[in-house]
Scaffold this motif. Structure first.
Motif: not given
Length: 317
Positions: A134-149
């Motif tokens: 699983r990989c999750s990426v968030v932006n500077y504000e903490g909003d999720v821009i990527y989250d996939k298994y």
């Protein structure tokens, strides 16, 4: 009275002739019509008033000095630590919006920052090999821009659910590793990437990110000092979050949330961003500009006749 007016008119005429001569020689700027005066620049501008007929007259009072705009909560002689705290307050007041970020510091470029966290499962002999699940990426504000298994390349031997939070059910919606890798690296390209013990995440992605664009929150002595911990100690994300953010993460038996961990790493980074970036700017050598590559410039096209020298073409080669 008539003789006096004639004398005055002759005097005015001579004055106008002298003025015209000086204008021709470039020693005097040409007269402008009323109401079309050029704007007064410099310190004189504040000491002039415009009359009703459009002409300028000197101001008799004192010229007020321009006020220096300084935030009421931050003095010009503030320490770096108080500056960092001040920026954190500004960001929190603006709910992390990019508008608030830009006004708080020229160092902050929200669109250039992302935080990442990966969860791994065990593959290979006895499940000792760690592979991305699983990989999750968030932006500077903490909003999720990527989250996939992500489906590992080798069969899963140990889901490590207690830590990873991954179960067999999650793999039903997982995408192949190569597809996930391509999507994630596209996001990370030219970004400053924040993470905690981020080398593990890059290893799982089979990727190496430029050092000068990597911000590892497990390797910032100033974060440890703020938490009252030894500067060079290896402190967990959970511990730093508890000490500095008064935030409980990684609790329970359902495993870690990669989204929560990425958001926490970004929050920790923002606490010391101004100080950290200032120190890095002093220590890191300047990065050379990236070469401009044109994907359409394939070397095969240069085999076309149009690229061959004229003399070779004429000789029939």
């Amino acid at each position: 009275p008539q003789g006096r007016s004639k004398k005055k008119s002759r005097k005015h005429q001579r004055f106008m002739e002298r003025r015209a001569l000086l204008e021709q020689k470039g020693l005097l700027s040409p007269r402008r019509r009323l109401g079309s005066q050029a704007p007064v620049a410099g310190p004189e501008a504040g000491s002039m008033l415009t009359k009703v007929d459009g002409t300028m007259a000197p101001h008799c009072g004192k010229v007020p000095k321009p006020k220096q705009v300084v935030s009421p909560s931050l003095s010009p002689s503030a320490s770096p630590d108080s500056i960092a705290r001040h920026h954190s307050v500004l960001l929190s007041r603006g709910n992390g919006s990019s508008k608030g970020v830009w006004t708080s510091s020229p160092l902050l470029r929200p669109g250039k920052y992302v935080a990442i966290d990966c969860e791994m499962v065990g593959t290979g002999p006895q499940g000792r090999l760690s592979e991305l699940a699983r990989c999750s990426v968030v932006n500077y504000e903490g909003d999720v821009i990527y989250d996939k298994y992500v489906q590992p390349e080798l069969p899963i031997v140990d889901y490590r659910t207690r830590w990873s939070g991954i179960t067999k059910q999650h793999m039903k919606s997982a995408i192949p590793f190569k597809a996930a890798q391509a999507e994630i690296l596209k996001i990370l390209k030219d970004k400053i990437v924040v993470g905690h013990a981020i080398h593990n995440d890059f290893q799982a992605l089979k990727y190496f990110h430029p050092k000068d664009r990597t911000r590892d929150t497990s390797r910032i002595p100033m974060l440890n000092k703020r938490a009252g911990l030894p500067g060079r100690a290896s402190v967990s994300l959970k511990s730093l979050a508890g000490h500095l953010l008064q935030k409980k993460i990684q609790v329970g038996c359902k495993g870690h949330s990669s989204v929560e961990d990425a958001q926490t790493a970004m929050e920790l980074y923002r606490l010391v961003e101004v100080q950290w970036e200032t120190e890095l700017a002093r220590s890191l050598p300047p990065r050379p500009p990236s070469p401009i590559t044109d994907p359409t410039a394939d070397s095969n096209q240069y085999m076309d006749d149009q690229y061959w020298p004229t003399d070779l073409m004429a000789s029939g080669l």
